[in-house]
Design an enzyme around this catalytic site. Structure first.
Site, PDB file in Angstrom:
ATOM      1  N   PRO A 105       0.845  -1.023  -0.111  1.00  0.00           N
ATOM      2  CA  PRO A 105       0.174   0.084  -0.018  1.00  0.00           C
ATOM      3  C   PRO A 105       0.912   1.268   0.061  1.00  0.00           C
ATOM      4  O   PRO A 105       1.602   1.596   0.904  1.00  0.00           O
ATOM      5  CB  PRO A 105      -1.055  -0.170   1.335  1.00  0.00           C
ATOM      6  CG  PRO A 105      -0.618  -1.452   1.893  1.00  0.00           C
ATOM      7  CD  PRO A 105       0.585  -1.934   1.245  1.00  0.00           C
ATOM      8  N   GLU A 106       0.714   1.868  -1.024  1.00  0.00           N
ATOM      9  CA  GLU A 106       1.622   3.425  -1.263  1.00  0.00           C
ATOM     10  C   GLU A 106       0.493   4.361  -1.471  1.00  0.00           C
ATOM     11  O   GLU A 106      -0.590   3.849  -1.269  1.00  0.00           O
ATOM     12  CB  GLU A 106       2.451   3.392  -2.239  1.00  0.00           C
ATOM     13  CG  GLU A 106       3.540   1.944  -2.151  1.00  0.00           C
ATOM     14  CD  GLU A 106       4.560   2.093  -3.511  1.00  0.00           C
ATOM     15  OE1 GLU A 106       4.667   3.018  -4.109  1.00  0.00           O
ATOM     16  OE2 GLU A 106       4.751   1.151  -3.755  1.00  0.00           O
TER      17      GLU A 106
END
Length: 267
Positions: free
Chosen positions: A2-3
């Site tokens: 998750p960015e």
DNA sequence: AATGGGACCTGCGCGC
DNA sequence: TGCGCGCAGGTCCCAT
């Protein structure tokens, strides 16, 4: 994993799904992910409290609550938020809401972190965050790079430098800007800095439009995958031909992280 | 200041 | 088929 695009996707969906709802009960299946306060206090502080606002700072999600406190959630590598959720063996915490549905926090590797704080702005992590790529001008970005001799790819992943970019989007943006990930940041030409600035923004924007990249564990709030993976050009493509020139994509370690690039296109 | 390595964890895919 | 092992990468921490 998750960015910025993935966390932003979840944040937007949470706003539609749980904003304004009240937490009626919190189940803790694995206390390790609760970093503060102690689990029993954590449960007590959330009981009967409404979710008033949802924010994202870099890769951190923040729920502002009706009791003037905030719940900060970092998904790290394998964290998921699912709504409506059903318990699985990877469900670590679940929040029962006033509509009878559950918001589940799943995390295979237990790296994720949940904490309740009085003021999220005072979190060390938040104080240390650099600006997001959308919060700086091209001139500022150029000046920031000029001051850094370090290699460009680890620098892009440094959350104190700019926030939101991780391993995947650093690789994709550098490919699109045609820059070798091992180059010194200060050694980039003006043109290269401009290209990089534009490509970071464009890549993140596109990824948000496709609701993120579902490799490994990331899924949207609904549990469905994000579809940006089919637009990846180098990440996880070692041995495959470069889409521009056909040269075999290489994988090297940079700053201890897997780094994918085209040795011909990226100079 | 920059860099490397380890720690935190689990499950997957690999070679044998 | 099953075992052991390396590996994934966000963040922090320590050593050089």
């Amino acid at each position: 994993m998750p960015e910025l695009p993935e966390v932003e996707t979840i944040k937007r969906e949470l706003e539609k799904a749980v904003l304004g709802k009240k937490i009626t009960k919190v189940c803790i299946h694995h206390a390790r992910v609760i970093r503060s306060p102690a689990p029993a206090v954590f449960q007590k502080q959330l009981k009967g409290v409404a979710i008033k606002k949802i924010l994202r700072k870099g890769k951190l999600l923040i729920f502002e609550l009706s009791n003037a406190k905030a719940l900060a959630i970092h998904l790290k590598m394998t964290g998921q938020l699912i709504y409506p959720g059903q318990d699985t063996k990877e469900t670590r915490v679940c929040f029962h809401l006033s509509n009878g549905k559950k918001l589940s926090f799943n995390d295979r590797r237990l790296f994720g972190e949940l904490r309740i704080v009085d003021d999220w702005r005072q979190l060390q992590f938040v104080k240390g965050l650099g600006p997001e790529p959308f919060e700086v001008s091209i001139e500022q970005f150029k000046a920031m790079l000029a001051a850094k001799k370090t290699r460009i790819k680890p620098l892009l992943m440094d959350q104190t430098f700019i926030s939101g970019v991780g391993n995947l989007y650093a690789a994709e943006a550098l490919f699109r800007a045609r820059i070798d990930p091992g180059r010194a940041a200060s050694g980039l030409s003006e043109k290269e800095k401009e290209a990089l600035f534009n490509e970071i923004r464009a890549t993140l924007d596109e990824a948000i439009r496709y609701k993120g990249s579902s490799i490994d564990q990331y899924v949207q709030l609904s549990g469905r995958p994000g579809s940006f993976v089919s637009h990846h050009q180098v990440y996880d493509k070692e041995g495959k031909p470069c889409l521009i020139c056909g040269t075999v994509i290489k994988r090297i370690a940079l700053g201890g992280r897997g780094t994918y690039f085209c040795p011909k296109c990226q100079r």
